[in-house]
Design an enzyme around this catalytic site. Structure first.
Site, short mmCIF file in Angstrom:
data_model
loop_
_atom_site.label_atom_id
_atom_site.label_comp_id
_atom_site.label_asym_id
_atom_site.label_seq_id
_atom_site.Cartn_x
_atom_site.Cartn_y
_atom_site.Cartn_z
N ASP A 192 0.80 -1.23 0.00
CA ASP A 192 0.00 0.00 0.00
C ASP A 192 0.83 1.27 0.00
OD1 ASP A 192 0.65 -0.59 2.84
OD2 ASP A 192 -0.52 1.21 3.22
N ASP A 250 5.63 0.28 3.37
CA ASP A 250 5.88 -0.96 4.10
C ASP A 250 5.73 -2.16 3.18
OD1 ASP A 250 3.12 -1.29 3.77
OD2 ASP A 250 2.70 -0.34 5.69
#
Length: 504
Positions: free
Chosen positions: A90, A93
């Protein structure tokens, strides 16, 4: 911090100057050549789409252009004996969160649906970005009444700073089903699949048909087993992607997309019967991965304005109220702007609201133009060209017309963020450093003041604060982290302006 009345007047006056000039292009297909613009919207468009390659998970294809990225997450889903390889990380990360990924897919698809006709060479690139997501969403919805909504343990992932190619944190698989419902994720996934079915309707009708059939099934599951995934999966999805707006907005949004994709009257009936209960607060002008109310209203207003679906007339009123809430000095105006003119909603990743709102404003301007109508803000007429001027001001700010003279898109312009909060970008690439970089060792790169070694071209960061300030600090994730849902609606806006200024 609210703006002073004087600030509102100054911003309103600047909007007026814009609308009196030729700086605001008319509708796609009926535009006049505007005056010179300093921005290369075509270049920004290409880069905004290329960014998604940097977020890819899974087995990368031979035509991968973001070459510092390599294969990752090749065993995703194996702990549950399912194939969940692929999809997108997303943000900065290495977790695959299904809720924002589905919203990203919907907005990429909507960008193509509204402005794909003028994208030229970037249309295929946009479709590739969408298909990378939908292929994954089809995998995650393969089992009836079940959706796999996350891969990765966010808490453990965030305790490490490592490349996706190296990650050794648990690839925990989370799912919703009859016993642990998640109507917001399921309905957003249905919206993603339905909107994408329209994107591929002509170029790949077989794939389009697969997508719409799955969307119908997934929406039935979302509606039949109502509940929020933030309850059943709270320990895993909160505070990362908790749903604060509830699931009602996604049910309305999902039904709106299914109606648009299928023209099936049952979805129109669903909207008519449930719209009031699912509608939310009328003056709510937030639109993003969590709150879909405004997006649904704009989408449904098109059916009223262009398809003359009279039963949806109230959504034109709701959409108008949203527009009026953005106009400084207008009655019921609730939007705040920085001194430099940027729409400011909140300190954490504010740019997502800038890109999503700009897209809604441009899309609504297109609908109003087709219907030969305007917005009445209590006696003040807002024309489609005024709306385009508002959107242009926001996009131009993002690209560098701001107090810092800084582009907030990585790789665009002469000055842009150098230390974005992104693991893969901030750590040496596999080519430069083939040996594994473990969980804790990577933090030396996170804490470093050196520029990121890998350029995540096209990434748009969270953006400046309410005072137009931006520290370019990797540890400041609220301002320095990019995300897929910032870029997705930006694609449509950049396509519109690139075409309108004769760059496509």
């Amino acid at each position: 911090m609210a703006l002073s009345p004087l600030s509102f007047k100054l911003i309103a006056f600047s909007f007026l100057l814009l609308t009196l000039s030729d700086a605001s292009p008319a509708t796609v297909g009926h535009h006049r050549r505007p005056h010179f613009t300093p921005h290369n919207y075509r270049d920004a468009l290409a880069k905004s789409i290329l960014f998604f390659q940097g977020q890819r998970s899974g087995k990368l294809p031979p035509n991968q252009k973001m070459t510092w990225r390599k294969d990752s997450g090749l065993l995703d889903g194996s702990t549950m004996n399912v194939d969940l390889v692929g999809g997108y990380y997303d943000a900065g990360d290495n977790v695959k969160f299904g809720f924002p990924m589905a919203f990203t897919t919907t907005m990429l698809s909507w960008s193509v649906i509204e402005f794909g006709g003028v994208m030229k060479n970037e249309l295929n690139n946009s479709k590739e970005a969408i298909r990378w997501a939908t292929d994954y969403l089809l995998k995650s919805t393969a089992l009836p009444d079940t959706i796999f909504v996350q891969v990765g343990d966010a808490n453990k992932d965030h305790a490490c700073w490592e490349r996706p190619e190296d990650m050794d944190t648990p690839r925990t698989v989370l799912k919703i089903d009859k016993n642990t419902p998640g109507s917001e994720v399921a309905a957003e996934t249905a919206a993603a699949l339905a909107s994408a079915s329209l994107v591929f309707k002509r170029s790949d009708p077989t794939y389009s048909n697969i997508l719409i059939k799955r969307a119908i099934r997934v929406f039935e599951f979302a509606d039949k087993y109502r509940g929020s995934y933030s309850n059943g999966l709270k320990n895993y999805v909160c505070p990362f992607y908790c749903s604060f707006s509830g699931y009602q907005d996604e049910l309305l949004w999902g039904a709106a997309w299914l109606y648009r994709a299928t023209k099936n009257g049952s979805y129109l009936n669903y909207i008519q019967e449930n719209g009031q209960n699912l509608g939310g607060v009328e003056f709510d002008n937030a639109f993003g991965w969590d709150n879909k109310h405004v997006g649904a209203r704009i989408l449904l207003s098109k059916a009223f304005l262009i398809q003359n679906e009279k039963s949806l007339h109230e959504y034109k009123g709701h959409a108008d109220n949203f527009i009026c809430s953005l106009i400084p000095g207008a009655p019921f105006s609730s939007a705040q702007y920085t001194p430099g003119g940027l729409l400011f909603k909140m300190g954490d990743s504010n740019m997502q609201y800038v890109t999503s709102t700009s897209f809604l404003v441009l899309s609504y301007a297109k609908y109003l133009t087709s219907a030969h109508t305007t917005v009445d803000c209590t006696g003040r007429t807002i024309t489609p060209n005024i709306l385009r001027s508002i959107a242009k001001k926001q996009i131009d700010y993002l690209l560098g017309e701001n107090p810092l003279k800084m582009s907030y898109m990585v790789g665009y312009g002469g000055r842009y963020p150098q230390r974005i909060h992104h693991r893969g970008s901030s750590l040496p690439s596999i080519a430069e450093h083939p040996a594994k970089i473990d969980c804790s060792t990577g933090f030396s790169a996170m804490d470093s003041n050196s520029p990121n070694p890998n350029i995540l071209v096209g990434a748009v960061v969270g953006g400046p604060d309410r005072n137009d300030e931006f520290p370019d600090d990797r540890s400041d994730f609220e301002q320095s982290e990019p995300s897929t849902y910032i870029n997705a609606p930006l694609v449509g806006s950049l396509a519109y302006f690139a075409h309108s200024f004769g760059q496509l």
